[in-house]
Design an enzyme around this catalytic site. Structure first.
Site, PDB file in Angstrom:
ATOM      1  CB  ILE A   1      -0.927   0.011   1.240  1.00 11.44           C
ATOM      2  CG1 ILE A   1      -1.720  -1.295   1.334  1.00 11.44           C
ATOM      3  CG2 ILE A   1      -1.852   1.222   1.208  1.00 11.44           C
ATOM      4  CD1 ILE A   1      -2.599  -1.595   0.144  1.00 11.44           C
ATOM      5  CB  SER A   2       1.154   4.272   0.299  1.00 16.64           C
ATOM      6  OG  SER A   2       1.679   5.572   0.166  1.00 16.64           O
ATOM      7  CB  VAL A   3       6.082   4.084   0.092  1.00 13.48           C
ATOM      8  CG1 VAL A   3       7.523   3.639  -0.087  1.00 13.48           C
ATOM      9  CG2 VAL A   3       5.988   5.589  -0.182  1.00 13.48           C
TER      10      VAL A   3
ATOM     11  N   GLY B   1       3.741  -0.054  -2.440  1.00 14.79           N
ATOM     12  CA  GLY B   1       3.704  -0.471  -3.841  1.00 14.79           C
ATOM     13  C   GLY B   1       5.102  -0.713  -4.379  1.00 14.79           C
TER      14      GLY B   1
END
Length: 406
Positions: A237-239, A241
């Site tokens: 999720i988010s970074v 990723g």
């Protein structure tokens, strides 16, 4: 005749874009019990727009009240009510932690309170819960392991890693609980630099080779009686990723990957938030975290100061420029071609050009089959990480994973 009004609480956010997103994030967590809409809006009304100190004070105050109320209800045997209040207190402490400088001792204190309230809540849930600390280099990695029942049967397992400022507790509220409901084992974990580790090891910072963190976690859970090694998925999720894509490029035991959104070059991703590459700024424009408080608020607003301080400190670099030079090491590179498992690439339509560019490049370069999904404004899910509609985001991700594994 006396006046009648429906409510004094108003549905109103903030003019400051980032603070408004953080409010949406808190509101979205109400889906799985991380907040209440009324408490969020009431608290927001007392916060000075764009003022991190005001945000911290109000959410910390809310969290303290929720925590005390939870303990009181638990002492009287009202365990369901206590669970609900502990979960909300945990997430309110997290909200306060977000805007507290990592250089301030309160940052760690608020984070540990978020963790403590969450662990209290876990005493009263229907699924299993286990907290562990795994040895990694000269530190320990905090992980939470959850299963849908005490039965030691082999099940599909979802590993979830957040990003720059998410936490194990928040990921449970946004994604983990939804996976448990669908029969998955869930493992929440974090690596160096992430909020959960920073609470215990403030000297740590983000490291580009995140596959080593993921390998340590998989080594720990792969032979457990409830783990089916053929049905092991990773969601980032988010970074996260980046963390998840980098991990899948080097770890063949991952059988399905869900990057939200895929990041294959973290430097380009974070530079896009600013609109230029700070790695090339001249000396006279460079600055340290110690310089930030002395910069005029009309040039460098308090909310931006807060996020920039966090960025420099958590990447462990001496200056703003050095941080972006270091970020050039956070790339998946040609190893992206090693990702052969099925992938679900997710992105919000409101996230901007760079996230969408890397989303498409990831889909083109991996070897495995890729399903692409772009969340829309109509769905109320176009935001970064779909914080406005986590239940629909879970439906998209977990229905896909069900079909891959079943």
């Amino acid at each position: 005749m006396a006046e009648i009004t429906r409510s004094k609480t108003r549905v109103k956010g903030f003019e400051n874009d980032e603070m408004d997103f953080q409010l949406m994030r808190q509101l979205g967590s109400s889906t799985f019990g991380g907040s209440s809409v009324g408490e969020c809006l009431s608290t927001a009304a007392r916060i000075n727009d764009g003022d991190p100190a005001s945000w911290v004070g109000e959410f910390a105050g809310l969290a303290e009240w929720q925590m005390k109320d939870a303990h009181k209800r638990a002492s009287k045997g009202h365990t369901t009510s206590a669970r609900d209040q502990f979960l909300k207190a945990s997430n309110s402490f997290r909200a306060a932690e977000y805007y507290t400088s990592p250089l301030d001792p309160r940052h760690r204190e608020l984070g540990l309170k978020a963790r403590d309230c969450f662990i209290e809540a876990m005493k009263y849930v229907w699924h299993t819960f286990e907290e562990e600390m795994l040895t990694y280099k000269n530190i320990e990695l905090p992980i939470y392991i959850m299963t849908p029942s005490l039965e030691a049967q082999k099940r599909k397992t979802l590993l979830i890693v957040s990003g720059f400022d998410g936490t194990l507790e928040e990921e449970y509220l946004m994604r983990g609980y939804a996976a448990l409901e669908r029969g998955y084992n869930v493992v929440h974990f974090a690596g160096p630099g992430q909020m959960d580790l920073y609470r215990f090891f403030t000297h740590t910072h983000f490291e580009p080779d995140f596959e080593n963190v993921t390998k340590t976690v998989i080594d720990f859970i792969i032979d457990r009686p409830e783990t089916d090694p053929s049905k092991l998925a990773l969601m980032g999720i988010s970074v996260g990723g980046y963390f998840s894509a980098r991990s899948a490029a080097h770890e063949p035991r991952i059988k399905a990957l869900i990057p939200n959104s895929p990041i294959i070059n973290l430097h380009d991703y974070l530079s896009a938030f600013i609109g230029y590459d700070p790695a090339g700024i001249p000396d006279e424009q460079n600055f340290t975290v110690e310089d930030i408080p002395n910069m005029p608020d009309d040039i460098f607003p308090p909310e931006s100061k807060s996020r920039t301080t966090n960025l420099i400190a958590r990447y462990g670099q001496p200056t703003f420029r050095d941080t972006f030079v270091y970020l050039n090491e956070f790339v998946v590179g040609d190893a992206v071609n090693n990702i052969k498992c099925p992938c679900l690439a997710l992105v919000g339509s409101g996230e901007g050009g760079e996230p969408e560019k890397q989303f498409n490049e990831f889909a083109e370069r991996v070897t495995g089959t890729v399903t692409k999904y772009q969340f829309t404004e109509f769905e109320g899910a176009d935001t970064h990480c779909q914080v406005g509609n986590p239940s629909y985001a879970a439906a998209v991700a977990l229905d896909w994973l069900d079909e891959v594994f079943d």
